[in-house]
Scaffold this motif. Structure first.
Motif, short mmCIF file in Angstrom:
data_model
loop_
_atom_site.label_atom_id
_atom_site.label_comp_id
_atom_site.label_asym_id
_atom_site.label_seq_id
_atom_site.Cartn_x
_atom_site.Cartn_y
_atom_site.Cartn_z
N VAL A 77 0.86 -1.18 0.00
CA VAL A 77 0.00 0.00 0.00
C VAL A 77 0.90 1.23 0.00
CG1 VAL A 77 -1.78 1.29 1.24
CG2 VAL A 77 -1.82 -1.22 1.26
N ALA A 78 0.57 2.20 -0.85
CA ALA A 78 1.33 3.45 -0.96
C ALA A 78 0.66 4.54 -0.14
CB ALA A 78 1.40 3.88 -2.42
N ARG A 79 1.49 5.30 0.56
CA ARG A 79 1.03 6.51 1.23
C ARG A 79 1.81 7.68 0.66
NH1 ARG A 79 2.61 10.03 5.45
NH2 ARG A 79 4.48 8.80 5.89
N ALA A 80 1.12 8.56 -0.03
CA ALA A 80 1.79 9.72 -0.61
C ALA A 80 2.27 10.64 0.51
CB ALA A 80 0.83 10.47 -1.53
N ILE A 81 3.51 11.06 0.41
CA ILE A 81 4.06 12.03 1.37
C ILE A 81 4.08 13.38 0.66
CG2 ILE A 81 6.09 12.68 2.72
CD1 ILE A 81 6.70 9.66 2.93
N THR A 82 3.25 14.28 1.14
CA THR A 82 3.10 15.59 0.51
C THR A 82 3.46 16.74 1.44
OG1 THR A 82 0.76 15.65 1.11
CG2 THR A 82 1.31 14.75 -1.06
N GLU A 83 3.49 16.50 2.72
CA GLU A 83 3.78 17.55 3.69
C GLU A 83 5.26 17.93 3.58
OE1 GLU A 83 4.82 19.79 6.81
OE2 GLU A 83 5.46 17.70 6.94
N PRO A 84 5.60 19.20 3.35
CA PRO A 84 6.97 19.60 3.07
C PRO A 84 7.99 19.23 4.15
CG PRO A 84 5.48 21.38 2.48
CD PRO A 84 4.66 20.33 3.18
N THR A 85 7.63 19.31 5.41
CA THR A 85 8.59 18.98 6.47
C THR A 85 8.93 17.49 6.44
OG1 THR A 85 7.77 20.78 7.83
CG2 THR A 85 9.03 19.07 8.95
N GLU A 86 7.92 16.65 6.24
CA GLU A 86 8.17 15.21 6.16
C GLU A 86 8.98 14.89 4.91
OE1 GLU A 86 5.93 10.89 6.56
OE2 GLU A 86 4.70 12.66 6.14
N LYS A 87 8.65 15.53 3.79
CA LYS A 87 9.43 15.32 2.56
C LYS A 87 10.88 15.74 2.76
CE LYS A 87 7.58 15.67 -1.65
NZ LYS A 87 6.92 16.20 -2.86
N ARG A 88 11.10 16.86 3.41
CA ARG A 88 12.47 17.34 3.65
C ARG A 88 13.27 16.33 4.48
NH1 ARG A 88 15.16 21.83 2.79
NH2 ARG A 88 13.27 22.96 2.18
N THR A 89 12.63 15.74 5.49
CA THR A 89 13.30 14.77 6.34
C THR A 89 13.73 13.54 5.53
OG1 THR A 89 12.07 15.50 8.28
CG2 THR A 89 13.04 13.30 8.38
N VAL A 90 12.80 13.00 4.74
CA VAL A 90 13.10 11.80 3.96
C VAL A 90 14.09 12.12 2.84
CG1 VAL A 90 12.14 10.01 2.45
CG2 VAL A 90 10.87 10.73 4.50
N PHE A 91 13.83 13.19 2.09
CA PHE A 91 14.74 13.54 1.00
C PHE A 91 16.12 13.93 1.50
CE2 PHE A 91 11.07 14.48 -2.06
CZ PHE A 91 11.32 13.34 -2.80
N GLY A 92 16.20 14.48 2.71
CA GLY A 92 17.52 14.80 3.27
C GLY A 92 18.42 13.58 3.30
N VAL A 93 17.87 12.44 3.68
CA VAL A 93 18.65 11.19 3.72
C VAL A 93 18.85 10.64 2.31
CG1 VAL A 93 18.66 8.80 4.55
CG2 VAL A 93 17.82 10.64 6.04
N LEU A 94 17.78 10.54 1.54
CA LEU A 94 17.87 9.94 0.21
C LEU A 94 18.80 10.70 -0.72
CD1 LEU A 94 14.17 8.95 -0.61
CD2 LEU A 94 16.00 7.51 0.28
N LEU A 95 18.66 12.01 -0.75
CA LEU A 95 19.46 12.80 -1.70
C LEU A 95 20.93 12.84 -1.32
CD1 LEU A 95 16.95 15.69 -2.45
CD2 LEU A 95 17.37 13.59 -3.75
N GLU A 96 21.21 12.74 -0.04
CA GLU A 96 22.62 12.63 0.39
C GLU A 96 23.21 11.34 -0.18
OE1 GLU A 96 26.12 13.79 1.98
OE2 GLU A 96 24.28 14.98 2.13
N ARG A 97 22.47 10.25 -0.07
CA ARG A 97 22.93 8.95 -0.60
C ARG A 97 23.11 8.99 -2.12
NH1 ARG A 97 18.80 4.61 2.14
NH2 ARG A 97 19.43 4.93 4.30
N LEU A 98 22.21 9.70 -2.81
CA LEU A 98 22.21 9.72 -4.27
C LEU A 98 23.10 10.79 -4.87
CD1 LEU A 98 18.37 9.18 -4.83
CD2 LEU A 98 20.19 7.48 -5.10
N GLY A 99 23.65 11.66 -4.03
CA GLY A 99 24.52 12.72 -4.53
C GLY A 99 23.79 13.94 -5.03
N TYR A 100 22.54 14.13 -4.61
CA TYR A 100 21.75 15.28 -5.04
C TYR A 100 21.38 16.20 -3.88
CZ TYR A 100 20.88 12.61 -9.36
OH TYR A 100 21.01 11.91 -10.53
N ALA A 101 22.12 16.17 -2.81
CA ALA A 101 21.77 16.94 -1.61
C ALA A 101 21.60 18.43 -1.91
CB ALA A 101 22.81 16.72 -0.52
N ASP A 102 22.34 18.94 -2.90
CA ASP A 102 22.25 20.37 -3.23
C ASP A 102 20.96 20.72 -3.98
OD1 ASP A 102 23.13 18.87 -5.45
OD2 ASP A 102 24.13 20.61 -6.33
N ARG A 103 20.15 19.72 -4.33
CA ARG A 103 18.92 19.96 -5.09
C ARG A 103 17.65 19.68 -4.26
NH1 ARG A 103 20.97 16.61 -10.29
NH2 ARG A 103 22.91 17.72 -10.54
#
Length: 119
Positions: A77-103
């Motif tokens: 089951v998918a839960r869309a994450i749309t709230e900016p603070t929650e997105k920032r928390t998750v993307f902070g980890v993911l983008l660091e791993r992927l090399g896109y932290a500056d984006r």
């Protein structure tokens, strides 16, 4: 969940997902990456519109197909994450791993993000 599936969710990256087409109602299968962040499973994509995301918004139930270290078709089951603070928390980890932290800002505003659960 078996120990093999648990290990795959911790180490694998490439999966297939089968969603239900939001207009056609037909199954739609595609290859995509998933990410494990502290035991939570996420799927995202580069900034832009994604049909798989629109399909999951319409019908959150889908199939998560493991295919690297183990083969398994998991109901999910998918839960869309749309709230900016929650997105920032998750993307902070993911983008660091992927090399896109500056984006991070563009990813927060323009990238789909879902959390996957397995009922």
């Amino acid at each position: 969940m078996t120990p093999e599936i648990t290990a795959a969710l911790e180490s694998d990256r490439t999966i297939d997902i089968t969603t239900t087409g939001r207009k056609s109602g037909e199954p739609r299968r595609l290859e995509i990456w998933f990410h494990n962040v502290d035991g939570r499973i996420f799927i995202t994509g580069m900034p832009g519109r994604r049909s798989w995301y629109a399909n999951l918004l319409a019908t959150p139930e889908f199939t998560f197909h493991l295919k690297e270290s183990v083969q398994a078709d998991l109901p999910a089951v998918a839960r869309a994450i749309t709230e900016p603070t929650e997105k920032r928390t998750v993307f902070g980890v993911l983008l660091e791993r992927l090399g896109y932290a500056d984006r991070i800002d563009i990813w927060i505003t323009d990238s789909p993000l879902i959390e996957v659960t397995f009922p």
